[in-house]
Enzyme design. Structure first.
Site, PDB file in Angstrom:
ATOM      1  N   GLY A 109       0.825  -1.206   0.000  1.00  0.00           N
ATOM      2  CA  GLY A 109       0.000   0.000   0.000  1.00  0.00           C
ATOM      3  C   GLY A 109       0.858   1.255   0.000  1.00  0.00           C
ATOM      4  O   GLY A 109       1.920   1.312  -0.613  1.00  0.00           O
ATOM      5  N   SER A 110       0.364   2.266   0.711  1.00  0.00           N
ATOM      6  CA  SER A 110       1.002   3.581   0.652  1.00  0.00           C
ATOM      7  C   SER A 110       2.410   3.601   1.210  1.00  0.00           C
ATOM      8  O   SER A 110       3.169   4.523   0.925  1.00  0.00           O
ATOM      9  CB  SER A 110       0.161   4.604   1.420  1.00  0.00           C
ATOM     10  OG  SER A 110      -1.140   4.613   0.899  1.00  0.00           O
ATOM     11  N   THR A 111       2.786   2.588   2.032  1.00  0.00           N
ATOM     12  CA  THR A 111       4.155   2.606   2.556  1.00  0.00           C
ATOM     13  C   THR A 111       5.156   2.456   1.422  1.00  0.00           C
ATOM     14  O   THR A 111       6.312   2.859   1.534  1.00  0.00           O
ATOM     15  CB  THR A 111       4.385   1.468   3.568  1.00  0.00           C
ATOM     16  OG1 THR A 111       4.048   0.218   2.951  1.00  0.00           O
ATOM     17  CG2 THR A 111       3.530   1.659   4.809  1.00  0.00           C
TER      18      THR A 111
ATOM     19  N   LYS B 298       5.174   4.121  -1.120  1.00  0.00           N
ATOM     20  CA  LYS B 298       5.430   5.443  -1.696  1.00  0.00           C
ATOM     21  C   LYS B 298       6.808   5.944  -1.315  1.00  0.00           C
ATOM     22  O   LYS B 298       7.376   6.818  -1.976  1.00  0.00           O
ATOM     23  CB  LYS B 298       4.343   6.442  -1.246  1.00  0.00           C
ATOM     24  CG  LYS B 298       3.003   6.139  -1.901  1.00  0.00           C
ATOM     25  CD  LYS B 298       1.863   6.933  -1.304  1.00  0.00           C
ATOM     26  CE  LYS B 298       0.546   6.476  -1.926  1.00  0.00           C
ATOM     27  NZ  LYS B 298      -0.612   6.985  -1.176  1.00  0.00           N
TER      28      LYS B 298
END
Lengths: 485, 473
Positions: free
Chosen positions: A215-217, A219
């Protein structure tokens, strides 16, 4: 008659000779074949005839041995079995060994030739040296903090020391007590059946053997690739990114959790976890550079050993632009183990240098003399030091005023990144809550700990599953434990 | 009886070489001193083994060591005294070898007892050994001349057949009907029958060997082979058929094999006819094939021998023979040391039929070879006595008794090491089994008697020495 007596005597001598030659055949020529036959129990009897060496955490044994007085004499016991199960694994007389018990079995069981005081001595005396001990890199307080933080919810925590790669915590939940499998009685068989049939899969080591969409980690990785490429000069310059973002070549529209992401500068986009900005950023950076950066962080590496093997984290290398956009925000085929995400965080914290993680500090003889110690390990420069510095700044912003405020520790520099990963067909599955972070104490020269936490909690309300709400407090507890010690 | 002072200082090796007869008129030196020295060595070796077991298993000297040593020592000394008094010229190696083998057997059984706390066999074995030595003393003292036995040939054969048929009345144990139970003791009467049959064969063949060698019609031109007349042949075939029949009923292949081998060897020695060997082998192979087909018990033994690991591949775990082979292999050259092996994995027969596996594992190839050589020496001394005797009965008796030991050792040792199919039989002196120990002591007593007579200067002419070569041809 005398002649015939002599003939009969020669016949008896031949019988004697046949016996002697046959004894030589069995006891010397073919003995190896017989010794190695799996049905020959002598090897197991010798293995369990003495107490097994211990696995040490902070100088204290978390394992032990129990004298059963049976044929296979010593059985493995565990202190805090469920807490250390993902590290120790089990050592069963029926089901073999896993994890550290397996990787360091030679030392623990005494079979390792390095344990002998003189080479070949054991071959002559048929002795078996006492089992040696395995000293781990774990931090007991961090391990306990992580385990208590998860509190039985499904999930995992991995923590490493950025400057060395020492694994400080490795926790999976729900866990099990390996001691129930040690023996060879009906109880062990029942426990084996129960643990394997449990839908919660307590024997799955979620910290190293299970991959999740990060997920966003992820990024952090995308941002590192973008900054390294030199596309972005200024963190506060607005990016050219629409919201919602239509995935290139498709009609699928990507949205954000919050507002204010349109053309958001990188600093704000990172702080508020804008999917649209990072998806477009990944596409702009391009597949080759994204792949190179992801692999530098450790993705797609199939032979990570800490010393037991770690499931490879994946970043797909053959993608069209739409898939690349999704992959860049940690969806599609991007998957990571919690340990891999801790390594991502550690690389940022350590100025872009990645130290391979390891779990065994050294192995010792029973008396404490070192047999082997973790040697110097190769360092990988994952990104430019300046990129790492920029990312640390961004991650600190997240904790100070973004989605990760739950991880803030008074008096310490903490950087983090939240994540909420969609998964399942049509994203019907309960999302995973992620948090990766690092922390540096007031008096430390460099960050002391990097953590990754994942919580896959089916019982939670969907709206509440954000990394900041669920995973960040656990990460904070682990970081506090390390900084406080 | 004057004591031989010269003998005590001699090493054992010179005693072996001292069997050549001296010049006529000189009295044979007696070897009592050597025998005593060797007996002391044998007892000390056994006690040492006993202590080694205790130290290895419990880290302390076993409490019974002194008692065990004293018991064995007293038995051996009494036997030695009997030999000194009644058979002063006897071969000085026979008794020490028997004592040593019996002592080692007790040590091995004691060692296996430690693994099976519920089943102590060593004390019982010591009682049987005492009985055996008592029988030894009785035979040595009461039997002044072995030729007396010739008169009892037919008594012996009747007794032997009675003993062989007795177990048919009793239930089978482990597939073989060879035991009778009296007052809580299991006895294998077939063991005693071996000696009686050897005596009968020796007497019968000594009386009829010329007839067996020459009489009868020529059957084939080839190799001058002739069949003896029915009158001579009849009793022999009858005995053979009876013993084989009884053994098929009792399912004891080992004893059958032993009788038959003994019979063929003695027949060959008595007549010098190779034809007998051919006939014997033919009959034996015919009998073996027939029994192998008809008896599932025997059939499975042969299959195990052909592929000891078949049960492992079939997922049933290792069978006794496979466990036995594992045991021998684990011993290697030097062995694990007494008390440190795992031969108990063989299971219930570890103390009886498979006792050799414990020796092989814990004493290694070295110890196993030493045991084989001890047996070889025992047989060799029996043969040597047979060669030096003058009367055909004595010669055949000595050869027969020595051959019993040789064949027994070969059949059981070959069986447990996978050389030949396994047949249940007791390793002489080593294995748990009262009847076997007693019988073997009786064999040694008879060998002592014949060897005394063989080495004694002859009263009637005062000459000692090798007999005149009498070739039946």
């Amino acid at each position: 008659m005398t002649r015939h007596i002599r003939h009969a005597a020669v016949f008896c001598a031949l019988l004697l000779l046949a016996l002697l030659v046959n004894a030589l055949r069995i006891q010397v020529v073919q003995s190896g074949t017989y010794d190695d036959n799996p049905a020959n129990r002598r090897d197991s009897i010798a293995r369990y005839a003495q107490p097994r060496g211990d696995i040490l955490v902070d100088g204290e044994a978390v394992t032990g041995s129990r004298d059963t007085r049976e044929q296979l004499r010593y059985e493995r016991t565990y202190r805090d079995g469920p807490l250390y199960a993902p590290v120790t694994g089990f050592a069963s007389q029926v089901y073999g060994t896993t994890f550290l018990e397996h990787a360091e079995d030679g030392v623990l069981s005494g079979a390792d030739p390095l344990l002998a005081p003189f080479p070949l001595l054991n071959d002559v005396t048929r002795g078996r040296p006492s089992g040696g001990n395995v000293v781990t890199t774990l931090d007991r307080d961090a391990q306990r903090a992580a385990y208590e933080g998860l509190a039985g919810r499904k999930g995992a925590v991995a923590a490493v020391e950025p400057s060395t790669g020492r694994v400080l915590a490795l926790v999976t939940s729900p866990s099990y007590d390996p001691a129930v499998l040690s023996g060879n009685d009906a109880g062990a068989e029942r426990a084996w059946a129960r643990l394997n049939g449990d839908p919660d899969r307590p024997m799955l080591n979620r910290a190293v053997r299970q991959t999740y969409p990060p997920g966003s980690t992820f990024k952090v990785v995308t941002a590192a690739a973008a900054l390294d490429s030199g596309m972005l000069r200024d963190l506060d310059e607005p990016t050219d990114s629409p919201a919602p973002y239509t995935l290139p070549g498709t009609t699928t529209r990507l949205t954000n959790e919050g507002d204010g992401c349109e053309d958001a500068p990188l600093r704000d986009a990172f702080e508020w976890s804008c999917n649209t900005v990072f998806a477009k950023l990944g596409v702009d950076v391009g597949l080759a550079r994204m792949t190179r950066t992801a692999q530098a962080f450790g993705f797609n590496d199939t032979d990570v050993r800490i010393p037991f093997s770690v499931a490879p984290s994946t970043f797909d290398t053959s993608l069209d632009r739409a898939q690349l956009a999704l992959s860049s925000i940690g969806q599609y085929n991007t998957r990571a183990t919690p340990l891999q995400m801790a390594m991502v965080s550690a690389a940022v914290a350590n100025g872009g240098q990645l130290r391979p993680p390891y779990l065994v500090e050294r192995t010792t003889r029973k008396g404490g003399a070192t047999v082997a110690s973790a040697g110097s390990r190769p360092i990988r420069q994952v990104m430019h030091p300046s990129t790492a510095r920029t990312l640390r700044e961004l991650m600190e912003d997240v904790v100070r005023e973004g989605t990760g405020t739950n991880a803030a520790i008074r008096g310490a520099r903490v950087g983090g990144k939240t994540g909420t990963a969609q998964h399942g067909f049509g994203n019907a599955g309960t999302p995973y809550a992620w948090f990766v972070s690092w922390a540096q104490g007031e008096r430390d020269l460099e960050p002391k700990v990097a953590v990754a936490v994942v919580v896959e909690d089916a019982s939670a309300d969907r709206g509440d599953i954000t990394g900041g709400g669920m995973a960040a407090p656990i990460a904070r507890a682990v970081m506090e434990a390390v900084l406080g010690s | 009886m004057t004591k031989a002072a010269a003998g005590t200082g001699l090493a054992a090796g010179t005693a072996v070489a001292a069997a050549d007869a001296p010049a006529p008129g000189v009295r044979l030196p007696r070897r009592g001193g050597i025998e005593l020295t060797l007996i002391v060595v044998a007892v000390l070796l056994s006690v040492y083994g006993y202590c080694a077991v205790g130290l290895a298993k419990n880290g302390a000297l076993p409490p019974g060591a002194a008692g065990y040593g004293a018991g064995l020592g007293v038995l051996a000394l009494l036997a030695h005294l009997a030999v000194r008094l009644r058979a002063p010229c006897a071969d000085p190696l026979l008794l020490p070898i028997a004592v040593l083998l019996n002592g080692i057997g007790l040590v091995l059984i004691y060692r296996l007892d430690l693994e099976t706390p519920g089943d102590r066999a060593a004390p019982t074995q010591l009682v049987w050994s005492t009985l055996g030595v008592s029988l030894f003393i009785v035979v040595v003292v009461a039997l002044r001349d072995h030729r007396v036995l010739q008169r009892y040939a037919y008594v012996c054969v009747v007794a032997a057949l009675a003993l062989l048929t007795l177990p048919i009345l009793f239930p089978a144990v482990n597939g073989a009907r060879i035991w009778i139970r009296i007052a809580g003791f299991s006895i294998q009467p077939g063991e005693f029958a071996k000696v009686l049959l050897a005596v009968f064969f020796a007497a019968y063949l000594a009386a009829n060997r010329t007839a067996l060698a020459y009489a009868g019609r020529q059957v084939w031109r080839f190799r001058r082979m002739q069949l003896p007349t029915g009158r001579v042949l009849g009793p022999i075939v009858a005995i053979w058929l009876l013993s084989v029949g009884v053994l098929v009923l009792e399912r004891d292949l080992g004893t059958s094999l032993l009788f038959f081998g003994l019979f063929v060897v003695m027949l060959y020695v008595a007549t010098g006819r190779t034809g007998w060997i051919a006939v014997g082998l033919l009959l034996a192979s015919f009998g073996a094939v027939a029994v192998g087909w008809l008896e599932p018990h025997v059939h499975s033994r042969v299959e195990d021998w052909l592929d000891p690991f078949a049960t492992i591949e079939a997922g049933q775990g290792p069978n006794q023979l496979a466990q036995s082979l594992f045991s021998f292999a684990a011993g290697g050259v030097l062995g694990t040391g007494l008390g440190l092996g795992h031969s108990i994995l063989i299971g219930f027969a570890a103390k009886s039929d498979f006792i050799l596996a414990t020796a092989g594992e814990e004493l290694g190839l070295t110890g196993l070879s030493a045991l084989f050589l001890l047996y070889g020496l025992l047989v060799e001394r029996g043969y040597r006595a047979g060669l030096s005797l003058r009367d055909p009965f004595g010669r055949l008796l000595a050869i027969g008794l020595a051959s019993i030991v040789a064949l027994q050792v070969f059949v059981i040792a070959g069986g447990v090491t996978g050389l030949i199919p396994l047949t249940g039989m007791a390793m002489p002196f080593l294995a748990q089994g009262g009847s076997s120990v007693v019988t073997n002591w009786a064999i040694v007593a008879l060998l002592i008697r014949v060897s005394d007579s063989a080495r004694r200067p002859h009263e009637h002419d005062g000459k000692a020495g090798p007999v005149n070569r009498e070739d039946p041809r």
